[in-house]
Write an enzyme that holds these catalytic residues in place. Structure first.
Site, PDB file in Angstrom:
ATOM      1  N   GLU A  68       0.833  -1.215   0.000  1.00  0.00           N
ATOM      2  CA  GLU A  68       0.000   0.000   0.000  1.00  0.00           C
ATOM      3  C   GLU A  68       0.863   1.259   0.000  1.00  0.00           C
ATOM      4  OE1 GLU A  68      -4.146  -1.623   1.956  1.00  0.00           O
ATOM      5  OE2 GLU A  68      -2.792  -0.550   3.292  1.00  0.00           O
ATOM      6  N   GLU A 104      -5.421  -8.265  -1.081  1.00  0.00           N
ATOM      7  CA  GLU A 104      -6.117  -8.107   0.208  1.00  0.00           C
ATOM      8  C   GLU A 104      -7.582  -7.820  -0.076  1.00  0.00           C
ATOM      9  OE1 GLU A 104      -4.670  -5.371   3.184  1.00  0.00           O
ATOM     10  OE2 GLU A 104      -2.587  -5.732   2.620  1.00  0.00           O
TER      11      GLU A 104
END
Length: 477
Positions: free
Chosen positions: A182, A375
């Protein structure tokens, strides 16, 4: 392939991070990391966003990463459970301070290297493909205190040494790598994402973007090294994704949504296309941000773009250009405006399965590179019976809906997707809140927010459900 099945070789599995499950923070020669000193409780958000200086343990807080769920000692048991579900891949990350305890050493720590080698071999034993995040919210504290984290160009040298060590040691064991988890989180949780703490009066935006530049160059260096050391290696970037919707059909809302999307895609634009987009350069010009960028940096970014784009998806987001519209969602580092058409999780994350299909198409249209959903999951309070069994139909329902829209994106829209790893196939420490009670797993772990419990593993209802999904290659949901 039928419309009900995923492509042959599709990689179903689960995703974790070292600091959220390993524990053993002071074993095997491991050094202290930024995530170790991020406690559970109300101070966590101020610490991970770089607003509160907190560089060591104290007696006032509980630090869940110290023990986490003790994967360090229990990895064989846990991987055997993943294998029982039929995992094709297991996403995990390297604890940087296990390999280089301080981060700036010339020689790696053999105990740390041996640990991950054992983990990868255990995966291979069951034909599970390791998908390895090199840096998942993880930086040795010594690099924070001595060098200021990723704001410092010296980090390139330390990261390159880490990558060279990993690619050389695990050649033949690992073929899929992600450079930074991320990466856009640097703008929202800079201490967690890049080891940044801000002194009073400092230009925070300038520091964040300079650190981001260093991480982007480091990612290009990693891609270059990975391909040189083993041509079989595939390297991906990783984005916290979720398309922004305009709050209304008013053009200013559409413009606001476009700007919000660009702020997130900025990083991937560089990693996937190889250059800084004009909108970013104009933003820096307007805000008086001047970055230290060399010609060599630009050449690295241009020549070593990623092989695939990976991302997390939990919810879509909403943007408005109207300053009067301010009601935000709760509980997420990426809070956005509330969407009245969506339900929310117990932590206020809005649930939008169709948003995953929209996001997949947006990323595919933008980059035309293979994608990997690394995810996706539902954080919820689970109530086990006396045997540790949880009837988690809410989790099954959430995942079923998301997998179905993902399947539609492949079979009806033609996007190219390599695989799907649910977040937290086993209960682990939450990155955002540090809680254990916010559970994602197919496997229940007996541990609470205060660190109490036996750590015993037990299967939830979703365990057998996901096992069937994988066995039928997504045909039976």
């Amino acid at each position: 392939m039928s419309d009900k099945q995923f492509p042959e070789g599709f990689l179903f599995g689960g995703a974790t991070a070292a600091n959220q499950l390993e524990g053993a923070y002071n074993e095997g020669g491991r050094g202290l990391a930024n995530v170790d000193v991020s406690p559970v409780g109300e101070d966590r958000i101020k610490i991970i966003t770089g607003q509160l200086k907190h560089f060591d343990f104290d007696d006032e807080h509980f630090y869940p990463a110290k023990e986490a769920i003790d994967f360090y000692h229990r990895y064989k048991e846990d991987i055997a459970l993943f294998a029982e579900m039929g995992f094709k891949t297991f996403r995990m990350s390297i604890g940087w301070s296990r390999i280089f305890p301080k981060g700036d050493e010339l020689e790696p720590n053999e105990e740390g290297l041996a640990f991950y080698e054992d983990v990868f071999k255990e995966c291979r034993k069951y034909d599970i493909e390791p998908l390895v995040t090199i840096t998942h919210f993880d930086i040795p504290m010594h690099l924070v205190t001595e060098y200021g984290g990723w704001r410092n160009r010296k980090m390139l040298e330390f990261y390159e040494r880490l990558c060279r060590t990993l690619f050389t040691r695990y050649k033949g064991l690992v073929n899929y790598w992600l450079t930074f988890n991320e990466i856009n989180m640097i703008l929202h949780a800079p201490f967690m994402g890049a080891g940044l703490y801000f002194e009073e009066g400092e230009n925070e935006t300038q520091v964040k973007y300079q650190a981001a530049h260093h991480e982007l160059v480091a990612s290009a260096i990693a891609t270059k090294l990975a391909h040189e050391i083993d041509p079989e290696n595939k390297v991906g970037c990783m984005l916290a994704a979720g398309q922004y919707y305009p709050n209304t059909a008013h053009p200013r809302d559409y413009w606001a949504a476009m700007q919000e999307d660009r702020e997130n895609y900025f990083f991937i634009d560089v990693q996937a296309r190889g250059y800084y987009p004009n909108y970013a350069k104009k933003k820096w010009e307007r805000e008086g941000i001047e970055l230290d960028i060399t010609e060599e940096d630009l050449a690295l970014l241009r020549d070593y773009t990623v092989d695939f784009v990976s991302f997390s998806y939990y919810s879509s987001r909403v943007a408005s250009g109207d300053p009067e519209v301010t009601e935000k969602t709760a509980g997420n580092i990426f809070a956005s405006l509330k969407n009245p058409y969506l339900d929310a999780s117990e932590w206020g994350w809005q649930i939008d399965p169709l948003g995953l299909r929209i996001t997949l198409n947006a990323i595919w249209d933008r980059y035309q590179k293979p994608m990997f959903i690394v995810e996706n999951g539902l954080g919820a309070v689970d109530t086990p019976d006396e045997n540790g069994y949880v009837e988690d139909d809410y989790r099954i329902d959430y995942l079923r809906q998301h997998i179905k829209t993902m399947r539609d994106a492949i079979t009806e829209d033609g996007v190219e997707l390599l695989g799907y790893t649910t977040w937290g196939p086993i209960d682990l420490v939450s990155a955002g809140t540090g809680e254990m009670k916010k559970r994602y797993g197919f496997i229940y772990v007996d541990r609470d927010n205060a660190g109490k419990g036996t750590l015993k593993r037990s299967k939830k209802k979703s365990f057998d459900w996901y096992k069937k999904v994988i066995a039928t290659n997504g045909a039976e949901l």
